[in-house]
Design a protein around this motif. Structure first.
Motif: not given
Length: 754
Positions: A544-546, A559-568, A573-575, A580-585
């Motif tokens: 993916y390209t978040p 993440g605490p919400d069951g999502m994948i959190w990342g720092l770029a 970003f929250v995926l 595989g969709a990014v829900t927040h940036r």
């Protein structure tokens, strides 16, 4: 300079010398773990890191050895090699150390620093130190200082690969970039009589002969070796011949004008060679743990023997050589102040120590053990220490090497050690003895990797993400099975990118990459990737390209919400792992600052904490609102089992390099009345509402406060409870009237208490 690396340490220097185990600093009195407070546990270790020694003259012509050391700030120390006294300690303001030191013909001593790339002068008679400034703008490191004629000195730079000179009364002269597209002039050699200079170029392998009179440049590196990542590292002109140590320790002796190979087939561990010996035919260096001699008339090299025919041991790599009264003197190794004296006339030798003063050194990495103790590893020096937070006492454990990554599995610490790409395992319940505990599981340098950075584990497997060696592209993902000892390394799993962050989430491994290659390279890729891999095989399953255009994804967490959190690149970003969709940036304060940028999901309050560019940030997992906890001096974030956050301090220099980070600090999250909060996106009051869930006071969400999971004696009692709770939330401004009405209406429709 690659944004991934605040400073790339030359691999050979880190391989030098034996361990120094300094006494631990006095324990800081532990402070109570007050919620919301930061406690400073002080300097964790003082230790010795000497980069280079130069034998010269001090006040009144006294024989001395000048050493440049890492410190906060960097240090120029003066010792007497005969009486073994410390004569002076001079500080190099705004630096963290120096890679080069020399003495000009007029007696002035010069040191070339990092990360500010300034030249400093030291007067042996007055003991005055002067910051002369930057020879070339935009540089980070000065290398390879050498004297020329008439009080002039020369040196090289990184990352512009320039050669410069300095002369009193004239100042600096920039002789330009020595080779297009290259970043390092690792060392220089100078023939003052002919006004010729040689520059060792890394990382693609070039050796430039520069005529200082005409400006003519010629690459004399043997044609067959050009472009080889085993590049020239240390060079010396002695007896009219050019001695070259490559970065893999292979040695060559060349004709300085043509580059013709006069001798090869031997190794050199020292930082170059001695000057020409008084006998006019000998040049000395170290190979392994022994002293070696090169015979100029015959172009042969071999170990030096004592009167009994035994090899003369150095016990490490020489980092500076000189002659006094016909005897050879050498500083040996970076970390223990070792020294050697050898008398060629008798074969007698002596190994001893010089009193270089230990300094407070930067913490390179931090990890929290399962027993609550906090482990720190020193930058470059590699000493490992452990802090007991209950007592405030820090204990030096032993020298490990620079650990660029830590991981834990089944109570054992896994360590990724630069520069050889070693992965080690250590059992903290057993005595520390390097070689057996910790012991090396494997090394990744044969696969083109030198920094094992990211660790994760699942079942019996350890996962390791790594970045490539100098001059190379393509990191790797390694799967190591602790039960069987088998290993699979997948090089270039994302083309031309390093693997720098890992997290196991559910039945998949998630990994973040950087577009940076190894030291001395420019990126070939254009944007960092997030990929998934099979837990059993390490085979990539999706990519993916978040954050389009990002240079690096430095942290990935569940993440605490069951999502994948990342720092770029300064964005969180929250995926959604299902799609595989990014829900927040979320663009957070601070600039991207490299591999040390981290995300942590707090075990204390289920918020997401981020550290980057000195900031400590608290991110609401529901609203994604960002709160600044600290706006400076927060680096290398990690978390203990209680949810306390640990980090080191640091000051960002004008060129963005972070230094002076020798202190360990702890932040205790604010008290949370509702641990493990209900983080469902919408409010539930027996049934779903369209009201977004959010935090109220005390760390409780609206869903935490509405106790629809409890047993209620009547439906009316439950509805009254919901009305009372929402009344309070309206009064405090958490909800508005319409939201309260919607929640109470949902409670009325629900079956709770019926």
């Amino acid at each position: 300079m690659s944004p991934l690396r605040r400073f790339l340490v030359p691999a050979v220097v880190l391989a030098l010398a034996a361990a120094l185990l300094p006494a631990a600093p006095a324990a800081a009195a532990p402070a109570a773990a007050a919620p919301g407070a930061v406690t400073d546990f002080g300097v964790q270790q003082t230790a010795l890191t000497v980069f280079e020694g130069h034998y010269g003259t001090g006040a009144a012509g006294r024989p001395v050895v000048y050493g440049v050391q890492m410190g906060s700030p960097g240090v120029l120390s003066v010792t007497d090699p005969v009486t073994r006294e410390l004569l002076d300690t001079a500080y190099l303001p705004d630096s963290s150390g120096a890679w080069g030191i020399t003495q000009a013909g007029d007696g002035t001593v010069y040191a070339g620093s990092y990360p500010n790339a300034h030249l400093y002068s030291y007067d042996p008679d007055t003991r005055a130190t002067v910051d002369l400034g930057a020879p070339v703008a935009g540089q980070t490191v000065l290398y390879g200082l050498r004297p020329g004629a008439d009080g002039r000195i020369y040196g090289g730079t990184y990352p512009g690969a320039h050669v410069f000179s300095y002369a009193p009364g004239e100042g600096f002269r920039d002789h330009g970039r020595m080779y297009p597209g290259q970043q390092y002039v690792r060392d220089v050699a100078v023939d003052a009589a002919r006004n010729v200079l040689w520059a060792a170029i890394g990382t693609a392998g070039h050796l430039i002969r520069l005529d200082l009179t005409t400006g003519e440049k010629r690459d004399i590196w043997p044609e067959a070796l050009r472009g080889d990542a085993n590049y020239p590292y240390d060079i010396d002109l002695a007896g009219g011949k050019l001695f070259v140590k490559r970065n893999n320790l292979q040695a060559l002796v060349l004709d300085p004008d043509t580059g013709a190979v006069l001798a090869d087939g031997f190794t050199m561990g020292s930082r170059g060679t001695s000057p020409l010996a008084p006998d006019g035919r000998s040049v000395y260096f170290t190979s392994g743990t022994d002293l070696w001699r090169y015979d100029l008339p015959t172009d042969t090299a071999g170990p030096v023997r004592d009167a009994a025919g035994a090899p003369v041991r150095s016990d490490g790599a020489g980092i500076g050589f000189g002659f006094l009264d016909g005897q050879l003197y050498a500083v040996v190794g970076n970390y223990a102040g070792q020294a050697l004296r050898y008398d060629p006339a008798t074969g007698a030798s002596e190994r001893y120590r010089l009193p270089f003063p230990p300094q407070a050194l930067d913490i390179n990495n931090i990890t929290a053990g399962p027993d609550g103790r906090i482990w720190t590893n020193l930058y470059i020096n590699g000493n490992l220490a452990v802090l007991d937070p209950a007592t405030g006492a820090a204990t030096n454990v032993g020298r490990l090497g620079q650990a660029d990554g830590f991981g834990w599995h089944d109570g054992k610490m896994y360590q990724g050690v630069y520069p050889y790409g070693g992965v080690l395992v250590y059992d903290p319940t057993k005595p520390y003895r390097l070689g057996t505990n910790p012991r090396e599981l494997f090394r990744m340098q044969p696969e083109g990797q030198n920094r094992p950075i990211a660790f994760a584990s699942a079942g019996s497997r350890i996962y390791v993400g790594s970045t490539p060696d100098y001059g190379l592209w393509g990191g790797a993902l390694t799967v190591y099975d602790t039960a069987t000892g088998t290993r699979t390394t997948r090089r270039d799993i994302v083309a031309d990118q390093g693997v720098i962050s890992l997290a196991v989430v559910g039945d998949r491994l998630w990994a973040g990459t950087t577009i940076s290659g190894g030291g001395g390279t420019t990126p070939r890729a254009t944007e960092a990737k997030l990929f998934t891999a099979d837990l059993a095989t390490g085979e990539k399953t999706a990519e993916y390209t978040p954050v389009p255009g990002a240079d690096a994804i430095t942290s990935v967490v569940a993440g605490p919400d069951g999502m994948i959190w990342g720092l770029a690149d300064g964005e969180v970003f929250v995926l959604d792992p299902a799609t595989g969709a990014v829900t927040h940036r979320v663009d957070v304060p601070g600039d991207y600052s490299g591999v040390a940028d981290e995300l942590v999901v707090s075990a204390a309050d289920e918020h997401v904490y981020a550290s980057l560019d000195g900031y400590l940030l608290k991110i609401d997992p529901l609203s994604k609102a960002v709160r600044v906890i600290r706006d400076a001096e927060t680096y290398r974030l990690t978390q203990d089992g209680q949810g306390n956050l640990w980090f080191r301090n640091g000051v960002k220099a004008a060129n963005r390099a972070v230094q002076y980070g020798s202190r360990l600090l702890r932040y205790v999250p604010e008290a949370d009345a509702c641990p493990r909060s209900d983080l469902r996106r919408d409010v539930y009051a027996g049934e779903a509402t369209a009201v977004p869930n959010r935090y109220a006071d005390g760390g409780c969400t609206v869903n935490d406060l509405i106790r629809d999971e409890d047993h209620w004696d009547s439906h009316g009692a439950f509805v009254a409870h919901v009305a009372s709770v929402t009344d309070g939330l309206v009064a405090s401004g958490v909800l508005d009237d319409a939201e309260q009405d919607a929640i109470v209406a949902a409670a009325g429709r629900s079956s709770v208490g019926r």
